[in-house]
Design an enzyme around this catalytic site. Structure first.
Site, PDB file in Angstrom:
ATOM      1  N   GLU A  71       0.839  -1.212   0.000  1.00  0.00           N
ATOM      2  CA  GLU A  71       0.000   0.000   0.000  1.00  0.00           C
ATOM      3  C   GLU A  71       0.871   1.258   0.000  1.00  0.00           C
ATOM      4  OE1 GLU A  71      -2.644  -0.657  -1.110  1.00  0.00           O
ATOM      5  OE2 GLU A  71      -4.251  -0.731   0.361  1.00  0.00           O
ATOM      6  N   THR A 117      -5.370   6.626  -5.667  1.00  0.00           N
ATOM      7  CA  THR A 117      -5.437   6.833  -4.224  1.00  0.00           C
ATOM      8  C   THR A 117      -4.437   7.920  -3.802  1.00  0.00           C
ATOM      9  OG1 THR A 117      -6.012   4.506  -4.009  1.00  0.00           O
ATOM     10  CG2 THR A 117      -5.347   5.627  -2.002  1.00  0.00           C
TER      11      THR A 117
HETATM   12  N1  LIG Z   1      -0.173  -5.756  -8.451  1.00  0.00           N
HETATM   13  C1  LIG Z   1      -0.717  -4.546  -8.472  1.00  0.00           C
HETATM   14  N2  LIG Z   1      -2.048  -4.405  -8.383  1.00  0.00           N
HETATM   15  C2  LIG Z   1      -2.641  -3.191  -8.416  1.00  0.00           C
HETATM   16  N3  LIG Z   1      -1.966  -2.024  -8.521  1.00  0.00           N
HETATM   17  C3  LIG Z   1      -0.626  -2.095  -8.603  1.00  0.00           C
HETATM   18  C4  LIG Z   1       0.042  -3.342  -8.577  1.00  0.00           C
HETATM   19  N4  LIG Z   1       1.363  -3.097  -8.653  1.00  0.00           N
HETATM   20  C5  LIG Z   1       1.513  -1.758  -8.724  1.00  0.00           C
HETATM   21  N5  LIG Z   1       0.319  -1.135  -8.705  1.00  0.00           N
HETATM   22  C6  LIG Z   1       0.085   0.332  -8.752  1.00  0.00           C
HETATM   23  O1  LIG Z   1      -0.747   0.727  -7.671  1.00  0.00           O
HETATM   24  C7  LIG Z   1      -1.618   1.793  -8.089  1.00  0.00           C
HETATM   25  C8  LIG Z   1      -3.070   1.368  -7.857  1.00  0.00           C
HETATM   26  O2  LIG Z   1      -3.371   1.508  -6.532  1.00  0.00           O
HETATM   27  P1  LIG Z   1      -4.553   2.430  -6.038  1.00  0.00           P
HETATM   28  O3  LIG Z   1      -4.476   3.762  -6.704  1.00  0.00           O
HETATM   29  O4  LIG Z   1      -4.499   2.367  -4.552  1.00  0.00           O
HETATM   30  O5  LIG Z   1      -5.812   1.642  -6.626  1.00  0.00           O
HETATM   31  P2  LIG Z   1      -6.944   0.913  -5.841  1.00  0.00           P
HETATM   32  O6  LIG Z   1      -7.784   2.020  -5.273  1.00  0.00           O
HETATM   33  O7  LIG Z   1      -7.739   0.157  -6.843  1.00  0.00           O
HETATM   34  O8  LIG Z   1      -6.263   0.068  -4.846  1.00  0.00           O
HETATM   35  C9  LIG Z   1      -1.357   2.017  -9.572  1.00  0.00           C
HETATM   36  O9  LIG Z   1      -0.464   3.109  -9.686  1.00  0.00           O
HETATM   37  C10 LIG Z   1      -0.686   0.733 -10.007  1.00  0.00           C
HETATM   38  O10 LIG Z   1       0.208   0.918 -11.075  1.00  0.00           O
HETATM   39  N1  LIG Z   2      -8.290   4.729   3.373  1.00  0.00           N
HETATM   40  C1  LIG Z   2      -7.787   4.764   2.035  1.00  0.00           C
HETATM   41  C2  LIG Z   2      -8.420   3.646   1.260  1.00  0.00           C
HETATM   42  C3  LIG Z   2      -7.991   3.564  -0.183  1.00  0.00           C
HETATM   43  O1  LIG Z   2      -8.723   2.520  -0.795  1.00  0.00           O
HETATM   44  P1  LIG Z   2      -8.534   2.204  -2.346  1.00  0.00           P
HETATM   45  O2  LIG Z   2      -9.437   1.042  -2.601  1.00  0.00           O
HETATM   46  O3  LIG Z   2      -8.952   3.430  -3.067  1.00  0.00           O
HETATM   47  O4  LIG Z   2      -7.095   1.873  -2.543  1.00  0.00           O
HETATM   48  C4  LIG Z   2      -8.146   6.120   1.426  1.00  0.00           C
HETATM   49  O5  LIG Z   2      -9.309   6.506   1.550  1.00  0.00           O
HETATM   50  O6  LIG Z   2      -7.267   6.772   0.855  1.00  0.00           O
END
Ligand SMILES: Nc1ncnc2c1ncn2[C@@H]1O[C@H](COP(=O)(O)OP(=O)(O)O)[C@@H](O)[C@H]1O
Ligand SMILES: N[C@@H](CCOP(=O)(O)O)C(=O)O
Length: 306
Positions: free
Chosen positions: A128, A180
Protein backbone atom coordinates in the site's frame (compact mmCIF):
# COMPACT_ATOMS: atom_id res chain seq x y z
CA UNK A 1 7.35 -26.62 -6.72
CA UNK A 2 5.22 -25.89 -3.63
CA UNK A 3 2.39 -23.76 -4.98
CA UNK A 4 -0.93 -22.20 -3.95
CA UNK A 5 -3.76 -20.60 -5.91
CA UNK A 6 -5.80 -17.87 -4.22
CA UNK A 7 -9.04 -16.00 -4.80
CA UNK A 8 -8.63 -12.50 -3.37
CA UNK A 9 -11.67 -10.29 -2.82
CA UNK A 10 -12.22 -6.63 -3.56
CA UNK A 11 -12.58 -4.48 -0.46
CA UNK A 12 -14.52 -1.35 0.38
CA UNK A 13 -12.32 0.82 2.60
CA UNK A 14 -13.41 3.60 4.97
CA UNK A 15 -17.08 2.52 5.05
CA UNK A 16 -17.89 6.19 4.57
CA UNK A 17 -16.99 7.65 7.99
CA UNK A 18 -14.04 5.44 9.07
CA UNK A 19 -11.23 6.92 6.98
CA UNK A 20 -8.21 4.58 7.09
CA UNK A 21 -9.70 2.44 9.91
CA UNK A 22 -12.75 0.55 8.61
CA UNK A 23 -13.04 -1.81 5.64
CA UNK A 24 -15.02 -4.78 4.38
CA UNK A 25 -14.40 -7.64 1.99
CA UNK A 26 -17.01 -8.33 -0.70
CA UNK A 27 -17.50 -11.34 -2.97
CA UNK A 28 -17.28 -9.59 -6.36
CA UNK A 29 -15.01 -8.63 -8.07
CA UNK A 30 -11.96 -10.68 -7.09
CA UNK A 31 -8.38 -11.33 -8.28
CA UNK A 32 -6.74 -14.70 -8.80
CA UNK A 33 -3.14 -15.27 -7.85
CA UNK A 34 -0.76 -18.23 -7.93
CA UNK A 35 2.32 -18.23 -5.73
CA UNK A 36 5.04 -20.84 -6.01
CA UNK A 37 8.19 -21.30 -3.94
CA UNK A 38 11.43 -21.16 -5.97
CA UNK A 39 14.70 -22.78 -4.96
CA UNK A 40 16.62 -19.64 -5.95
CA UNK A 41 16.28 -16.31 -4.06
CA UNK A 42 14.53 -14.37 -6.82
CA UNK A 43 11.06 -12.85 -7.12
CA UNK A 44 9.30 -13.26 -10.46
CA UNK A 45 5.99 -11.48 -11.16
CA UNK A 46 3.87 -12.25 -14.22
CA UNK A 47 0.54 -10.61 -15.03
CA UNK A 48 -2.12 -12.46 -17.00
CA UNK A 49 -4.33 -9.39 -17.39
CA UNK A 50 -4.65 -6.33 -19.58
CA UNK A 51 -3.82 -3.59 -17.05
CA UNK A 52 -0.16 -3.13 -18.03
CA UNK A 53 1.05 -3.17 -14.42
CA UNK A 54 4.80 -3.22 -13.80
CA UNK A 55 6.29 -6.72 -13.46
CA UNK A 56 9.55 -5.51 -11.93
CA UNK A 57 9.23 -6.79 -8.32
CA UNK A 58 10.19 -3.49 -6.67
CA UNK A 59 7.46 -1.66 -8.66
CA UNK A 60 4.66 -4.19 -8.22
CA UNK A 61 2.84 -4.20 -4.89
CA UNK A 62 2.96 -8.02 -4.71
CA UNK A 63 6.67 -7.96 -5.55
CA UNK A 64 7.62 -5.40 -2.90
CA UNK A 65 5.78 -7.41 -0.22
CA UNK A 66 7.67 -10.58 -1.20
CA UNK A 67 11.02 -8.75 -1.30
CA UNK A 68 10.37 -7.47 2.25
CA UNK A 69 9.44 -10.97 3.48
CA UNK A 70 12.52 -12.43 1.80
CA UNK A 71 14.76 -9.82 3.41
CA UNK A 72 13.19 -10.05 6.88
CA UNK A 73 13.38 -13.84 7.12
CA UNK A 74 16.74 -13.97 5.30
CA UNK A 75 15.27 -16.51 2.85
CA UNK A 76 17.47 -18.40 0.40
CA UNK A 77 14.34 -19.34 -1.54
CA UNK A 78 12.25 -17.15 -3.88
CA UNK A 79 8.74 -16.74 -5.27
CA UNK A 80 7.08 -16.98 -8.64
CA UNK A 81 3.77 -15.14 -8.80
CA UNK A 82 1.13 -15.18 -11.52
CA UNK A 83 -1.52 -12.50 -11.07
CA UNK A 84 -4.81 -12.58 -12.93
CA UNK A 85 -6.28 -9.25 -11.93
CA UNK A 86 -9.96 -8.48 -12.33
CA UNK A 87 -10.13 -5.60 -9.81
CA UNK A 88 -9.12 -2.62 -11.90
CA UNK A 89 -6.24 -0.56 -10.47
CA UNK A 90 -7.34 2.88 -9.33
CA UNK A 91 -10.93 1.70 -8.84
CA UNK A 92 -11.29 2.34 -5.12
CA UNK A 93 -12.07 -1.36 -4.69
CA UNK A 94 -8.75 -2.30 -3.13
CA UNK A 95 -6.91 -3.46 -6.24
CA UNK A 96 -3.48 -2.76 -4.79
CA UNK A 97 -4.43 -4.28 -1.43
CA UNK A 98 -5.60 -7.49 -3.13
CA UNK A 99 -2.15 -8.05 -4.65
CA UNK A 100 -0.34 -7.02 -1.46
CA UNK A 101 -2.48 -9.14 0.88
CA UNK A 102 -2.51 -12.06 -1.58
CA UNK A 103 1.30 -11.99 -1.75
CA UNK A 104 1.66 -11.99 2.05
CA UNK A 105 -0.90 -14.74 2.61
CA UNK A 106 0.35 -16.84 -0.32
CA UNK A 107 3.96 -16.56 0.88
CA UNK A 108 2.88 -17.62 4.36
CA UNK A 109 1.24 -20.75 2.93
CA UNK A 110 4.19 -21.84 0.78
CA UNK A 111 6.56 -21.08 3.68
CA UNK A 112 4.39 -23.28 5.95
CA UNK A 113 2.84 -20.73 8.30
CA UNK A 114 5.75 -18.69 9.54
CA UNK A 115 3.62 -15.55 10.06
CA UNK A 116 0.64 -14.52 12.18
CA UNK A 117 -2.24 -12.60 10.55
CA UNK A 118 -0.89 -9.36 11.99
CA UNK A 119 2.57 -10.07 10.54
CA UNK A 120 0.97 -10.63 7.13
CA UNK A 121 -0.80 -7.28 7.50
CA UNK A 122 2.54 -5.70 8.44
CA UNK A 123 4.26 -6.94 5.26
CA UNK A 124 1.25 -6.25 3.01
CA UNK A 125 1.25 -2.60 4.10
CA UNK A 126 4.55 -2.14 2.19
CA UNK A 127 2.47 -2.73 -0.96
CA UNK A 128 0.00 0.00 0.00
CA UNK A 129 2.93 2.32 0.69
CA UNK A 130 4.19 1.69 -2.84
CA UNK A 131 0.73 2.28 -4.37
CA UNK A 132 -0.36 5.34 -2.41
CA UNK A 133 2.58 6.56 -0.34
CA UNK A 134 0.86 5.60 2.93
CA UNK A 135 0.95 2.39 5.01
CA UNK A 136 -2.81 2.07 5.55
CA UNK A 137 -4.37 -1.32 6.38
CA UNK A 138 -8.10 -0.71 5.93
CA UNK A 139 -8.24 -2.75 2.68
CA UNK A 140 -5.61 -5.31 3.66
CA UNK A 141 -7.14 -6.26 7.03
CA UNK A 142 -10.52 -7.42 5.62
CA UNK A 143 -8.68 -9.38 2.88
CA UNK A 144 -6.65 -11.25 5.48
CA UNK A 145 -9.21 -11.47 8.31
CA UNK A 146 -12.39 -11.53 6.17
CA UNK A 147 -15.62 -9.61 6.81
CA UNK A 148 -15.50 -6.14 8.30
CA UNK A 149 -12.44 -5.03 10.24
CA UNK A 150 -11.51 -2.10 12.43
CA UNK A 151 -7.87 -1.07 12.26
CA UNK A 152 -7.49 0.36 15.73
CA UNK A 153 -3.82 1.05 15.08
CA UNK A 154 -1.15 0.23 12.49
CA UNK A 155 1.77 0.85 14.82
CA UNK A 156 1.57 -1.40 16.74
CA UNK A 157 -0.81 -3.40 14.54
CA UNK A 158 -4.12 -3.78 16.36
CA UNK A 159 -6.92 -5.19 14.19
CA UNK A 160 -10.40 -5.89 15.47
CA UNK A 161 -12.51 -8.21 13.31
CA UNK A 162 -16.17 -7.12 13.51
CA UNK A 163 -19.44 -8.88 12.79
CA UNK A 164 -20.48 -9.48 9.14
CA UNK A 165 -24.13 -8.36 8.85
CA UNK A 166 -26.22 -10.16 6.24
CA UNK A 167 -26.39 -7.21 3.84
CA UNK A 168 -26.20 -6.76 0.08
CA UNK A 169 -23.58 -4.46 -1.40
CA UNK A 170 -24.05 -2.73 -4.75
CA UNK A 171 -20.94 -1.09 -6.15
CA UNK A 172 -20.50 0.92 -9.32
CA UNK A 173 -17.14 1.64 -10.88
CA UNK A 174 -17.45 4.50 -13.36
CA UNK A 175 -14.53 4.36 -15.76
CA UNK A 176 -12.71 7.47 -14.62
CA UNK A 177 -9.41 6.89 -12.89
CA UNK A 178 -8.84 8.31 -9.40
CA UNK A 179 -5.47 7.33 -7.98
CA UNK A 180 -5.44 6.83 -4.22
CA UNK A 181 -2.23 8.87 -4.00
CA UNK A 182 -3.92 11.86 -5.75
CA UNK A 183 -7.18 11.65 -3.81
CA UNK A 184 -5.26 11.63 -0.53
CA UNK A 185 -3.34 14.75 -1.45
CA UNK A 186 -6.45 16.90 -1.84
CA UNK A 187 -7.68 16.16 1.70
CA UNK A 188 -7.67 18.90 4.33
CA UNK A 189 -4.82 18.51 6.82
CA UNK A 190 -6.80 20.06 9.69
CA UNK A 191 -10.42 19.66 10.73
CA UNK A 192 -12.63 21.51 13.19
CA UNK A 193 -13.52 20.05 16.58
CA UNK A 194 -17.20 20.26 15.58
CA UNK A 195 -16.73 18.01 12.53
CA UNK A 196 -14.46 15.64 14.49
CA UNK A 197 -17.16 15.18 17.14
CA UNK A 198 -19.77 14.52 14.45
CA UNK A 199 -17.50 11.96 12.76
CA UNK A 200 -16.72 10.19 16.08
CA UNK A 201 -20.46 9.81 16.61
CA UNK A 202 -20.85 8.30 13.14
CA UNK A 203 -17.96 5.85 13.54
CA UNK A 204 -19.06 4.72 16.98
CA UNK A 205 -22.66 4.39 15.76
CA UNK A 206 -21.56 2.38 12.73
CA UNK A 207 -19.43 -0.04 14.76
CA UNK A 208 -22.23 -0.47 17.30
CA UNK A 209 -24.76 -1.02 14.48
CA UNK A 210 -22.51 -3.65 12.84
CA UNK A 211 -22.00 -5.50 16.12
CA UNK A 212 -25.69 -5.39 17.04
CA UNK A 213 -26.99 -6.15 13.52
CA UNK A 214 -28.98 -2.93 13.89
CA UNK A 215 -29.50 -1.99 10.22
CA UNK A 216 -31.27 1.31 10.99
CA UNK A 217 -28.31 2.40 13.13
CA UNK A 218 -25.90 1.35 10.37
CA UNK A 219 -27.91 3.44 7.91
CA UNK A 220 -27.96 6.62 9.95
CA UNK A 221 -24.26 6.30 10.83
CA UNK A 222 -23.08 6.03 7.19
CA UNK A 223 -22.32 9.75 7.03
CA UNK A 224 -19.03 11.47 6.39
CA UNK A 225 -18.62 15.17 7.13
CA UNK A 226 -14.85 15.25 6.52
CA UNK A 227 -13.67 13.28 3.48
CA UNK A 228 -16.73 12.85 1.23
CA UNK A 229 -17.39 16.58 0.69
CA UNK A 230 -13.84 16.96 -0.71
CA UNK A 231 -13.43 13.71 -2.66
CA UNK A 232 -16.91 13.47 -4.15
CA UNK A 233 -16.05 16.43 -6.40
CA UNK A 234 -13.72 14.06 -8.33
CA UNK A 235 -16.55 11.59 -9.00
CA UNK A 236 -19.03 12.52 -11.75
CA UNK A 237 -22.62 11.62 -10.85
CA UNK A 238 -21.84 11.01 -7.16
CA UNK A 239 -24.67 13.14 -5.69
CA UNK A 240 -27.22 11.67 -8.08
CA UNK A 241 -26.21 8.06 -7.38
CA UNK A 242 -26.28 8.59 -3.62
CA UNK A 243 -29.56 10.52 -3.42
CA UNK A 244 -31.49 8.26 -5.79
CA UNK A 245 -30.14 5.04 -4.18
CA UNK A 246 -31.32 6.26 -0.77
CA UNK A 247 -34.73 7.09 -2.28
CA UNK A 248 -34.85 3.49 -3.60
CA UNK A 249 -34.33 2.05 -0.14
CA UNK A 250 -30.55 1.78 0.30
CA UNK A 251 -29.53 1.83 3.97
CA UNK A 252 -26.67 4.15 3.11
CA UNK A 253 -23.36 4.25 1.32
CA UNK A 254 -20.83 6.56 -0.25
CA UNK A 255 -17.39 6.56 -1.83
CA UNK A 256 -15.68 3.15 -1.88
CA UNK A 257 -12.11 3.66 -0.66
CA UNK A 258 -10.67 6.68 -2.40
CA UNK A 259 -13.13 6.39 -5.31
CA UNK A 260 -14.26 6.63 -8.04
CA UNK A 261 -16.34 3.53 -7.11
CA UNK A 262 -19.48 4.17 -5.07
CA UNK A 263 -21.12 1.52 -2.87
CA UNK A 264 -24.55 1.18 -1.28
CA UNK A 265 -25.79 -1.26 1.35
CA UNK A 266 -29.26 -2.81 1.17
CA UNK A 267 -31.21 -5.36 3.20
CA UNK A 268 -32.94 -7.02 0.23
CA UNK A 269 -31.44 -8.45 -2.95
CA UNK A 270 -34.26 -6.89 -4.94
CA UNK A 271 -33.35 -3.40 -3.67
CA UNK A 272 -29.65 -4.03 -4.38
CA UNK A 273 -30.49 -5.05 -7.95
CA UNK A 274 -32.71 -2.01 -8.51
CA UNK A 275 -29.88 0.21 -7.26
CA UNK A 276 -27.50 -1.54 -9.69
CA UNK A 277 -29.82 -0.73 -12.62
CA UNK A 278 -30.14 2.85 -11.40
CA UNK A 279 -26.37 3.30 -11.16
CA UNK A 280 -25.86 1.91 -14.66
CA UNK A 281 -28.54 4.19 -16.12
CA UNK A 282 -27.06 7.29 -14.48
CA UNK A 283 -23.65 6.62 -16.05
CA UNK A 284 -25.13 5.53 -19.40
CA UNK A 285 -26.92 8.87 -19.53
CA UNK A 286 -23.64 10.65 -18.81
CA UNK A 287 -21.97 8.52 -21.54
CA UNK A 288 -19.47 7.18 -18.99
CA UNK A 289 -18.81 3.43 -19.16
CA UNK A 290 -19.40 1.74 -15.82
CA UNK A 291 -19.21 -1.69 -14.20
CA UNK A 292 -21.74 -2.61 -11.56
CA UNK A 293 -21.45 -5.41 -8.99
CA UNK A 294 -24.21 -6.81 -6.76
CA UNK A 295 -22.51 -8.69 -3.99
CA UNK A 296 -22.59 -9.51 -0.31
CA UNK A 297 -20.21 -8.92 2.56
CA UNK A 298 -17.56 -11.65 2.30
CA UNK A 299 -16.97 -13.07 5.79
CA UNK A 300 -13.99 -15.20 4.71
CA UNK A 301 -11.63 -12.86 2.83
CA UNK A 302 -8.89 -14.57 0.79
CA UNK A 303 -9.74 -18.15 -0.17
CA UNK A 304 -7.43 -20.98 -1.17
CA UNK A 305 -8.62 -22.46 -4.49
CA UNK A 306 -5.91 -25.11 -4.93
N1 LIG B 1 -0.17 -5.76 -8.45
C1 LIG B 1 -0.72 -4.55 -8.47
N2 LIG B 1 -2.05 -4.40 -8.38
C2 LIG B 1 -2.64 -3.19 -8.42
N3 LIG B 1 -1.97 -2.02 -8.52
C3 LIG B 1 -0.63 -2.09 -8.60
C4 LIG B 1 0.04 -3.34 -8.58
N4 LIG B 1 1.36 -3.10 -8.65
C5 LIG B 1 1.51 -1.76 -8.72
N5 LIG B 1 0.32 -1.14 -8.70
C6 LIG B 1 0.09 0.33 -8.75
O1 LIG B 1 -0.75 0.73 -7.67
C7 LIG B 1 -1.62 1.79 -8.09
C8 LIG B 1 -3.07 1.37 -7.86
O2 LIG B 1 -3.37 1.51 -6.53
P1 LIG B 1 -4.55 2.43 -6.04
O3 LIG B 1 -4.48 3.76 -6.70
O4 LIG B 1 -4.50 2.37 -4.55
O5 LIG B 1 -5.81 1.64 -6.63
P2 LIG B 1 -6.94 0.91 -5.84
O6 LIG B 1 -7.78 2.02 -5.27
O7 LIG B 1 -7.74 0.16 -6.84
O8 LIG B 1 -6.26 0.07 -4.85
C9 LIG B 1 -1.36 2.02 -9.57
O9 LIG B 1 -0.46 3.11 -9.69
C10 LIG B 1 -0.69 0.73 -10.01
O10 LIG B 1 0.21 0.92 -11.08
N1 LIG C 1 -8.29 4.73 3.37
C1 LIG C 1 -7.79 4.76 2.04
C2 LIG C 1 -8.42 3.65 1.26
C3 LIG C 1 -7.99 3.56 -0.18
O1 LIG C 1 -8.72 2.52 -0.79
P1 LIG C 1 -8.53 2.20 -2.35
O2 LIG C 1 -9.44 1.04 -2.60
O3 LIG C 1 -8.95 3.43 -3.07
O4 LIG C 1 -7.10 1.87 -2.54
C4 LIG C 1 -8.15 6.12 1.43
O5 LIG C 1 -9.31 6.51 1.55
O6 LIG C 1 -7.27 6.77 0.85
Amino acid sequence: MKKVKLKIPATVANLVCGFDILGMAIHEPYDEMEIGLLETPEVIIKHKDQFGLPEEPSKNVAGIVLLKIQEHFNLQTGFEVIIHKHIKPGSGLGSSAASAAGAALGANIVLENIMSKDEMVHFAMFGEELASGVRHADNIAPCIYGGITLVKSTSPIDIIPLNSPDLFVTAVHPQVEVKTSDSRQILKKNITLKSAVEQWGNIAGLVAGIQKNDFALIGRSLNDVIIEPVRSILIPGFDDVKRKSLEMGALGGGISGSGPSIFMLAEQKETAEKIAALMKSIYDEMKIESFVYVSKINPVGIEIIE
